[in-house]
Scaffold this motif. Sequence first.
Motif, mmCIF file in Angstrom:
data_model
loop_
_atom_site.group_PDB
_atom_site.id
_atom_site.type_symbol
_atom_site.label_atom_id
_atom_site.label_comp_id
_atom_site.label_asym_id
_atom_site.label_seq_id
_atom_site.Cartn_x
_atom_site.Cartn_y
_atom_site.Cartn_z
ATOM 1 N N TYR A 31 -7.969 6.863 -5.236
ATOM 2 C CA TYR A 31 -6.937 7.144 -6.234
ATOM 3 C C TYR A 31 -6.842 5.950 -7.181
ATOM 4 C CZ TYR A 31 -5.392 10.898 -3.148
ATOM 5 O OH TYR A 31 -5.335 12.016 -2.371
ATOM 6 N N PHE B 191 -4.393 4.198 -10.406
ATOM 7 C CA PHE B 191 -3.017 4.160 -10.904
ATOM 8 C C PHE B 191 -2.906 3.217 -12.095
ATOM 9 C CE2 PHE B 191 -1.338 6.084 -7.042
ATOM 10 C CZ PHE B 191 -2.258 5.710 -6.088
ATOM 11 N N TYR C 170 0.352 0.965 -13.475
ATOM 12 C CA TYR C 170 1.736 0.541 -13.285
ATOM 13 C C TYR C 170 2.164 -0.269 -14.500
ATOM 14 C CZ TYR C 170 1.862 1.792 -8.292
ATOM 15 O OH TYR C 170 1.861 2.469 -7.098
ATOM 16 N N GLN D 55 10.276 -5.268 -12.413
ATOM 17 C CA GLN D 55 10.139 -4.062 -11.603
ATOM 18 C C GLN D 55 8.790 -3.407 -11.864
ATOM 19 O OE1 GLN D 55 12.572 -2.528 -9.368
ATOM 20 N NE2 GLN D 55 10.734 -1.404 -8.830
ATOM 21 N N MET D 56 8.092 -3.035 -10.824
ATOM 22 C CA MET D 56 6.810 -2.328 -10.950
ATOM 23 C C MET D 56 7.092 -0.829 -11.011
ATOM 24 S SD MET D 56 4.306 -4.512 -10.979
ATOM 25 C CE MET D 56 2.871 -3.570 -10.485
ATOM 26 N N ARG E 193 -1.020 8.569 -12.266
ATOM 27 C CA ARG E 193 -1.903 8.555 -11.104
ATOM 28 C C ARG E 193 -3.049 9.543 -11.340
ATOM 29 N NH1 ARG E 193 1.465 10.634 -6.938
ATOM 30 N NH2 ARG E 193 0.842 12.694 -7.629
ATOM 31 N N ILE F 152 -6.717 2.458 -4.940
ATOM 32 C CA ILE F 152 -6.474 2.503 -3.494
ATOM 33 C C ILE F 152 -7.805 2.480 -2.775
ATOM 34 C CG2 ILE F 152 -5.946 4.132 -1.643
ATOM 35 C CD1 ILE F 152 -3.550 2.698 -2.244
ATOM 36 N N ARG G 233 -9.734 2.265 1.152
ATOM 37 C CA ARG G 233 -9.591 2.371 2.609
ATOM 38 C C ARG G 233 -10.816 1.800 3.318
ATOM 39 N NH1 ARG G 233 -5.445 5.275 4.405
ATOM 40 N NH2 ARG G 233 -4.269 6.467 2.900
ATOM 41 N N LEU H 176 -4.179 -1.727 -1.852
ATOM 42 C CA LEU H 176 -4.105 -1.374 -3.258
ATOM 43 C C LEU H 176 -4.631 -2.572 -4.024
ATOM 44 C CD1 LEU H 176 -3.081 0.806 -5.223
ATOM 45 C CD2 LEU H 176 -0.869 -0.325 -5.187
ATOM 46 N N TYR I 236 4.788 3.956 5.975
ATOM 47 C CA TYR I 236 4.004 2.835 5.458
ATOM 48 C C TYR I 236 4.860 1.912 4.596
ATOM 49 C CZ TYR I 236 -0.433 4.939 6.874
ATOM 50 O OH TYR I 236 -1.475 5.445 7.602
ATOM 51 N N ARG J 151 5.046 3.693 0.878
ATOM 52 C CA ARG J 151 4.233 4.851 0.496
ATOM 53 C C ARG J 151 4.937 6.083 1.035
ATOM 54 N NH1 ARG J 151 -0.575 7.607 2.529
ATOM 55 N NH2 ARG J 151 -1.058 6.040 4.101
ATOM 56 N N SER K 94 3.033 11.656 -0.895
ATOM 57 C CA SER K 94 2.853 11.329 -2.311
ATOM 58 C C SER K 94 1.413 11.012 -2.675
ATOM 59 C CB SER K 94 3.729 10.152 -2.696
ATOM 60 O OG SER K 94 3.253 8.986 -2.053
ATOM 61 N N GLN K 95 0.484 11.350 -1.803
ATOM 62 C CA GLN K 95 -0.929 11.148 -2.129
ATOM 63 C C GLN K 95 -1.244 9.710 -2.503
ATOM 64 O OE1 GLN K 95 -1.425 14.140 -5.162
ATOM 65 N NE2 GLN K 95 -2.135 15.634 -3.667
ATOM 66 N N GLU K 96 -0.938 8.804 -1.633
ATOM 67 C CA GLU K 96 -1.334 7.400 -1.745
ATOM 68 C C GLU K 96 -0.486 6.565 -2.690
ATOM 69 O OE1 GLU K 96 -4.476 8.663 0.743
ATOM 70 O OE2 GLU K 96 -3.411 6.777 0.445
ATOM 71 N N THR K 97 0.423 7.155 -3.432
ATOM 72 C CA THR K 97 1.179 6.374 -4.399
ATOM 73 C C THR K 97 2.134 5.428 -3.691
ATOM 74 O OG1 THR K 97 1.064 8.175 -5.988
ATOM 75 C CG2 THR K 97 2.727 6.483 -6.373
ATOM 76 N N GLN K 98 2.185 4.185 -4.147
ATOM 77 C CA GLN K 98 3.121 3.210 -3.614
ATOM 78 C C GLN K 98 4.238 2.971 -4.634
ATOM 79 O OE1 GLN K 98 1.310 -0.349 -2.016
ATOM 80 N NE2 GLN K 98 -0.295 0.796 -0.991
ATOM 81 N N TYR K 99 5.444 2.802 -4.097
ATOM 82 C CA TYR K 99 6.621 2.541 -4.918
ATOM 83 C C TYR K 99 7.178 1.186 -4.512
ATOM 84 C CZ TYR K 99 6.197 7.425 -6.114
ATOM 85 O OH TYR K 99 5.722 8.621 -6.560
ATOM 86 N N PHE K 100 7.562 0.415 -5.507
ATOM 87 C CA PHE K 100 7.870 -0.984 -5.287
ATOM 88 C C PHE K 100 9.361 -1.286 -5.326
ATOM 89 C CE2 PHE K 100 3.720 -3.029 -5.304
ATOM 90 C CZ PHE K 100 2.922 -2.001 -5.762
#
Lengths: 116, 113
Positions: free
Chosen positions: A33, A35, A37, A44-45, A50, A95, A97, A104, B31, B94, B98-104
Amino acid sequence: AQTVTQSQPEMSVQEAETVTLSCTYDTSESDYYLFWYKQPPSRQMILVIRQEAYKQQNATENRFSVNFQKAAKSFSLKISDSQLGDAAMYFCAYISRQGGSEKLVFGKGTKLTENP
Amino acid sequence: DAGITQSPRHKVTETGTPVTLRCHQTENHRYMYWYRQDPGHGLRLIHYSYGVKDTDKGEVSDGYSVSRSKTEDFLLTLESATSSQTSVYFCAIRRDASQETQYFGPGTRLLVL
């Protein structure tokens, strides 16, 4: 190791115009994936957009869209009708793995300034 | 708003002292992540957790430890702070669907003198 490169440390745009921020990445994986940001002065991020690598259609979110070129490993962000509130640092991220763990990976950012 | 808070938001400490940063989430996500942000480096992963008492190292884990005894809290500890650990620290979650999306979270600014 995966890398994400943003080749433009700084960009400027006139209000109401369009700007494109570049991002390239390096990976050997086929499923991942991407992104963008946004980080305003508040630090703030904020997630902008996406893209799933398995989808050929480019993602769009209102004035924000991407040009995803999987073969070229390119993931650029287009901001249309720029507004003063768009001024910020923009980070491209991926992302990974690899090796059984996830992370990330961020680029170093592009600072976007707005000219009124 | 991803329901993430970080405390403290700002801290000044001296070299050699222990420091613990807290990340709290209100949504019971599995996560959680700790990153540091430095000029010229973007964000780099320190540690992450994939459940209570389940953690793994990131790319810059030396000098840091983490703990997760409850789903909602993820603690980052600098056992003996050094000036090189002066940074802005971000927690992220995570959302499992949300399909891998990270929120900060909002970030913690740490200055080690």
